[in-house]
Design a protein around this motif. Structure first.
Motif, PDB file in Angstrom:
ATOM      1  N   VAL A   6      -8.899  43.343  46.663  1.00 43.22           N
ATOM      2  CA  VAL A   6      -9.338  43.673  45.184  1.00 43.22           C
ATOM      3  C   VAL A   6      -7.674  42.909  44.553  1.00 43.22           C
ATOM      4  CG1 VAL A   6      -9.022  45.249  43.296  1.00 43.22           C
ATOM      5  CG2 VAL A   6     -10.491  45.620  45.313  1.00 43.22           C
ATOM      6  N   GLY A   7      -8.176  42.096  43.668  1.00 40.38           N
ATOM      7  CA  GLY A   7      -7.050  41.326  43.216  1.00 40.38           C
ATOM      8  C   GLY A   7      -7.142  41.347  41.448  1.00 40.38           C
ATOM      9  N   LEU A   8      -6.508  40.239  40.930  1.00 43.88           N
ATOM     10  CA  LEU A   8      -5.916  40.110  39.293  1.00 43.88           C
ATOM     11  C   LEU A   8      -7.411  39.973  38.694  1.00 43.88           C
ATOM     12  CD1 LEU A   8      -3.089  38.410  39.054  1.00 43.88           C
ATOM     13  CD2 LEU A   8      -3.199  40.529  38.368  1.00 43.88           C
ATOM     14  N   ASP A   9      -8.331  39.309  39.379  1.00 46.73           N
ATOM     15  CA  ASP A   9      -9.597  38.869  38.930  1.00 46.73           C
ATOM     16  C   ASP A   9     -10.501  40.044  38.805  1.00 46.73           C
ATOM     17  OD1 ASP A   9      -9.010  36.133  38.698  1.00 46.73           O
ATOM     18  OD2 ASP A   9      -9.701  35.551  40.703  1.00 46.73           O
ATOM     19  N   ASP A  10     -10.120  41.097  39.357  1.00 43.10           N
ATOM     20  CA  ASP A  10     -11.140  42.293  39.074  1.00 43.10           C
ATOM     21  C   ASP A  10     -10.792  43.329  38.147  1.00 43.10           C
ATOM     22  OD1 ASP A  10     -12.849  41.988  41.635  1.00 43.10           O
ATOM     23  OD2 ASP A  10     -10.656  41.857  42.602  1.00 43.10           O
ATOM     24  N   TYR A  11      -9.460  42.775  37.468  1.00 44.11           N
ATOM     25  CA  TYR A  11      -9.183  43.803  36.229  1.00 44.11           C
ATOM     26  C   TYR A  11      -9.151  42.953  34.957  1.00 44.11           C
ATOM     27  CZ  TYR A  11      -7.701  47.404  39.610  1.00 44.11           C
ATOM     28  OH  TYR A  11      -7.919  48.378  40.594  1.00 44.11           O
ATOM     29  N   SER A  12     -10.087  42.149  34.648  1.00 45.56           N
ATOM     30  CA  SER A  12     -10.114  41.459  33.459  1.00 45.56           C
ATOM     31  C   SER A  12     -10.816  42.362  32.420  1.00 45.56           C
ATOM     32  CB  SER A  12     -11.117  40.077  33.510  1.00 45.56           C
ATOM     33  OG  SER A  12     -12.577  40.969  33.909  1.00 45.56           O
ATOM     34  N   ASP A  13     -10.807  42.012  31.014  1.00 42.96           N
ATOM     35  CA  ASP A  13     -11.296  42.889  29.881  1.00 42.96           C
ATOM     36  C   ASP A  13     -12.620  42.667  30.222  1.00 42.96           C
ATOM     37  OD1 ASP A  13      -8.824  43.001  28.974  1.00 42.96           O
ATOM     38  OD2 ASP A  13      -8.871  41.638  27.298  1.00 42.96           O
ATOM     39  N   GLU A  14     -13.259  41.766  30.676  1.00 48.17           N
ATOM     40  CA  GLU A  14     -14.975  41.261  30.904  1.00 48.17           C
ATOM     41  C   GLU A  14     -15.295  42.412  31.734  1.00 48.17           C
ATOM     42  OE1 GLU A  14     -13.218  38.358  28.853  1.00 48.17           O
ATOM     43  OE2 GLU A  14     -12.654  38.809  30.792  1.00 48.17           O
ATOM     44  N   LEU A  15     -14.629  42.593  33.011  1.00 46.18           N
ATOM     45  CA  LEU A  15     -15.256  43.521  33.919  1.00 46.18           C
ATOM     46  C   LEU A  15     -14.696  44.978  33.499  1.00 46.18           C
ATOM     47  CD1 LEU A  15     -14.323  41.534  37.340  1.00 46.18           C
ATOM     48  CD2 LEU A  15     -16.429  41.879  36.011  1.00 46.18           C
ATOM     49  N   ALA A  16     -13.991  45.008  33.092  1.00 49.23           N
ATOM     50  CA  ALA A  16     -13.741  46.572  32.392  1.00 49.23           C
ATOM     51  C   ALA A  16     -14.985  47.018  31.577  1.00 49.23           C
ATOM     52  CB  ALA A  16     -12.287  46.775  31.462  1.00 49.23           C
ATOM     53  N   GLN A  17     -15.689  46.176  30.961  1.00 49.56           N
ATOM     54  CA  GLN A  17     -17.013  46.662  30.277  1.00 49.56           C
ATOM     55  C   GLN A  17     -17.971  46.261  30.846  1.00 49.56           C
ATOM     56  OE1 GLN A  17     -16.311  46.033  25.807  1.00 49.56           O
ATOM     57  NE2 GLN A  17     -14.167  45.350  26.457  1.00 49.56           N
ATOM     58  N   ASP A  18     -17.983  45.868  32.154  1.00 53.37           N
ATOM     59  CA  ASP A  18     -19.271  45.387  32.871  1.00 53.37           C
ATOM     60  C   ASP A  18     -20.143  46.648  33.044  1.00 53.37           C
ATOM     61  OD1 ASP A  18     -20.818  43.738  34.776  1.00 53.37           O
ATOM     62  OD2 ASP A  18     -19.996  44.971  36.232  1.00 53.37           O
ATOM     63  N   PRO A  19     -21.571  46.368  32.699  1.00 56.95           N
ATOM     64  CA  PRO A  19     -22.464  47.450  32.996  1.00 56.95           C
ATOM     65  C   PRO A  19     -22.678  48.075  34.159  1.00 56.95           C
ATOM     66  CG  PRO A  19     -23.397  45.704  31.534  1.00 56.95           C
ATOM     67  CD  PRO A  19     -22.359  45.120  31.936  1.00 56.95           C
ATOM     68  N   LEU A  20     -22.510  47.173  35.335  1.00 58.59           N
ATOM     69  CA  LEU A  20     -22.641  47.643  36.516  1.00 58.59           C
ATOM     70  C   LEU A  20     -21.266  48.601  36.894  1.00 58.59           C
ATOM     71  CD1 LEU A  20     -23.808  48.033  39.468  1.00 58.59           C
ATOM     72  CD2 LEU A  20     -22.754  45.555  39.884  1.00 58.59           C
ATOM     73  N   ARG A  21     -20.110  48.069  36.420  1.00 54.09           N
ATOM     74  CA  ARG A  21     -18.973  49.188  36.816  1.00 54.09           C
ATOM     75  C   ARG A  21     -19.175  50.293  35.960  1.00 54.09           C
ATOM     76  NH1 ARG A  21     -14.590  45.440  39.336  1.00 54.09           N
ATOM     77  NH2 ARG A  21     -15.742  43.999  39.942  1.00 54.09           N
ATOM     78  N   GLN A  22     -19.586  50.435  34.764  1.00 53.83           N
ATOM     79  CA  GLN A  22     -19.576  51.315  33.750  1.00 53.83           C
ATOM     80  C   GLN A  22     -20.573  52.337  34.399  1.00 53.83           C
ATOM     81  OE1 GLN A  22     -20.658  49.643  29.891  1.00 53.83           O
ATOM     82  NE2 GLN A  22     -18.425  49.616  29.434  1.00 53.83           N
ATOM     83  N   ASP A  23     -21.696  51.877  35.045  1.00 49.56           N
ATOM     84  CA  ASP A  23     -22.489  52.754  35.832  1.00 49.56           C
ATOM     85  C   ASP A  23     -22.202  53.494  36.953  1.00 49.56           C
ATOM     86  OD1 ASP A  23     -25.518  53.776  36.138  1.00 49.56           O
ATOM     87  OD2 ASP A  23     -25.165  52.701  38.006  1.00 49.56           O
ATOM     88  N   ILE A  24     -21.230  52.847  37.745  1.00 50.12           N
ATOM     89  CA  ILE A  24     -20.602  53.369  38.815  1.00 50.12           C
ATOM     90  C   ILE A  24     -19.459  54.346  38.135  1.00 50.12           C
ATOM     91  CG2 ILE A  24     -18.918  53.002  40.807  1.00 50.12           C
ATOM     92  CD1 ILE A  24     -20.079  50.112  40.859  1.00 50.12           C
ATOM     93  N   MET A  25     -18.813  54.124  37.233  1.00 54.10           N
ATOM     94  CA  MET A  25     -17.706  54.875  36.754  1.00 54.10           C
ATOM     95  C   MET A  25     -18.387  56.232  36.166  1.00 54.10           C
ATOM     96  SD  MET A  25     -14.671  52.694  34.808  1.00 54.10           S
ATOM     97  CE  MET A  25     -15.902  51.201  34.043  1.00 54.10           C
ATOM     98  N   ASP A  26     -19.589  56.143  35.599  1.00 54.16           N
ATOM     99  CA  ASP A  26     -20.269  57.250  34.938  1.00 54.16           C
ATOM    100  C   ASP A  26     -20.515  58.377  36.123  1.00 54.16           C
ATOM    101  OD1 ASP A  26     -20.282  56.664  32.369  1.00 54.16           O
ATOM    102  OD2 ASP A  26     -22.079  55.570  32.500  1.00 54.16           O
TER     103      ASP A  26
END
Length: 472
Positions: free
Chosen positions: A353-373
């Motif tokens: 996991v690197g810097l590319d995984d902590y972008s503003d876009e990915l923070a609001q990515d629906p798939l990641r939001q679904d996991i975070m829920d």
């Protein structure tokens, strides 16, 4: 003759420590940390906060003395140290000492490198000063560690020990480049009145924390410079009735943590490198989720997840849960336990996991939001018992097919128990620096850091960093 005060003992240690008296593993560790910090600075150069720091520093004027990342002209040493210190801490990718939870390198290294350039010090002299500064920083922070509560008293008071202790450690390190024990002690005493930082932004947002290490580095250079011009500090600045530990910690601190085995037992090589660009409390969660992914479990198969963490870490990465499940930016994602689980489950690019995984876009990515829920963050007693010698996590995964998986990660990558090799750190450096530097420039800087003890002209060493074009 009266007993030496705490700052006088630290100053004597700094003045009497020679390059040849420092253990080889500490010297090697310092060179690795310089490489690590400069790679982080290069990666952080395009950030809006980095641009603001450069523009502010450049606008102050003054003689050209030292290199600042992304600034073609040399800046006054204090302004260069400020700029580089801001960048060094902006990605939450800089090293961490446990259990003090300090990030020593992000202030000490920018301060020393800027001062070394300004005073034409050699690479060996810079390495020596950095080692001294890192050691003093750790000891000042550990004096505020409460073994009963297993937590930093600084942290409990909402104080950012990294910048507070980093200012004094940077002052001692800078003064040690050219001063005697008295000037080093005075520099610590002056810097104590300049040390500051609060950590509310960890909880609820704001980017001010990014300037903390820059402020500490600049304060260290300023304090040492003021002493050069005749200013003095109180000899009892640390332990006095109105001294540092009374002012910050209400007198609750350990003298032994500062002085015991000083000069004999070094802590520098035990500072944890960060393999992931996020708050260190989240790292074991990334590892635990990656283990789940490596078993072939895909997010769609997961019904719910429970992330067990140490009680003191819960406030930073799990509360308020509605904020942690919905980070608005990549920066907020760095302090989110649910996001760490999502990042580990989905995996990274060249790094786990690197810097590319902590972008503003990915923070609001629906798939990641679904996991975070699906993620609930709770205290885990085993993790609390281990903390803060490590920042462990236990991840329990409930699958739709009725199975339950548990992954325990009780030690952190990058620490003494699971160290990163130089090649792994070089890979991290290249992954960071490639964002703003050419392959040839990266190679020259990597070689220069590897041979820093043989370098005589630091202006030449850091020329590639000044060439980074991130001012627009």
């Amino acid at each position: 003759m009266t007993e030496s005060t705490l700052s006088q003992q630290l100053a004597r240690f700094a003045a009497e420590t020679t390059y040849d008296s420092i253990p080889a593993e500490v010297l090697a560790s310092v060179k690795s940390r310089v490489l690590d910090i400069l790679g982080i600075c290069a990666a952080a150069a395009p950030l809006d906060t980095s641009r603001a720091a450069r523009k502010w520093a450049s606008a102050q004027g003054g003689p050209g003395q030292s290199s600042a990342v992304g600034v073609s002209d040399l800046l006054p040493a204090g302004q260069a140290a400020f700029t580089n210190g801001v960048l060094a801490h902006s990605l939450d990718y800089d090293d961490t000492h446990l259990p003090s939870v300090l990030h020593p390198s992000a202030s000490v290294i920018p301060a020393v490198l800027a001062a070394a350039e300004a005073h034409n010090a050699s690479g060996r002299e810079a390495i020596r000063a950095i080692a001294i500064g890192l050691e003093i920083c750790v000891r000042l922070g550990m004096a505020g560690y409460d073994y009963e509560t297993k937590n930093s008293t600084f942290f409990e008071h909402g104080q950012h020990a990294t910048s507070i202790c980093g200012a004094m450690a940077s002052a001692a390190a800078v003064a040690s480049l050219r001063g005697n024990a008295q000037t080093i002690s005075d520099s610590i005493g002056v810097a104590a009145s300049m040390a500051s930082g609060i950590i509310e932004s960890n909880r609820t947002g704001g980017t001010v924390k990014r300037i903390h290490c820059g402020w500490a580095a600049q304060s260290g250079i300023s304090a040492a410079g003021l002493v050069d011009h005749g200013l003095t500090g109180p000899p009892t600045v640390l332990e006095g009735r109105f001294g540092f530990y009374q002012a910050w910690l209400h007198g609750s601190y350990s003298k032994e943590a500062i002085t015991q085995n000083l000069g004999q037992r070094w802590s520098v090589q035990d500072i944890f490198f960060k393999p992931y660009p996020a708050n260190h409390f989240t790292h074991a969660a990334v590892d635990a989720a990656a283990r789940v992914r490596n078993q072939g479990i895909v997010p769609a198969a997961i019904k719910s997840l429970t992330l067990g963490v140490p009680a003191p870490a819960l406030r930073t990465i799990g509360e308020p849960i509605e904020v942690k499940r919905r980070p608005e930016t990549g920066y907020m994602a760095q302090f989110s336990g649910p996001y760490a689980v999502a990042a580990g489950l989905l995996g990274g690019g060249g790094l786990e996991v690197g810097l590319d995984d902590y972008s503003d876009e990915l923070a609001q990515d629906p798939l990641r939001q679904d996991i975070m829920d699906k993620v609930t963050v709770v205290e885990n007693e085993t993790c609390t018992e281990i903390f803060p010698e490590q920042f462990p996590s236990v991840l329990t995964v409930h699958l739709h097919d009725g199975r339950t998986l548990t992954e325990e990660v009780l030690t952190n990558r990058g620490g003494p128990q699971r160290p990163l090799t130089f090649d792994e750190l070089a890979q991290k450096f290249r992954d960071n620096a490639r964002r703003t530097m050419s392959s040839s420039d990266m190679g020259r800087l990597e070689d220069a850091c590897r041979t820093l003890d043989d370098q005589d002209n630091l202006h030449t060493v850091f020329a590639e960093l000044r060439a980074i074009d991130s001012l627009a």
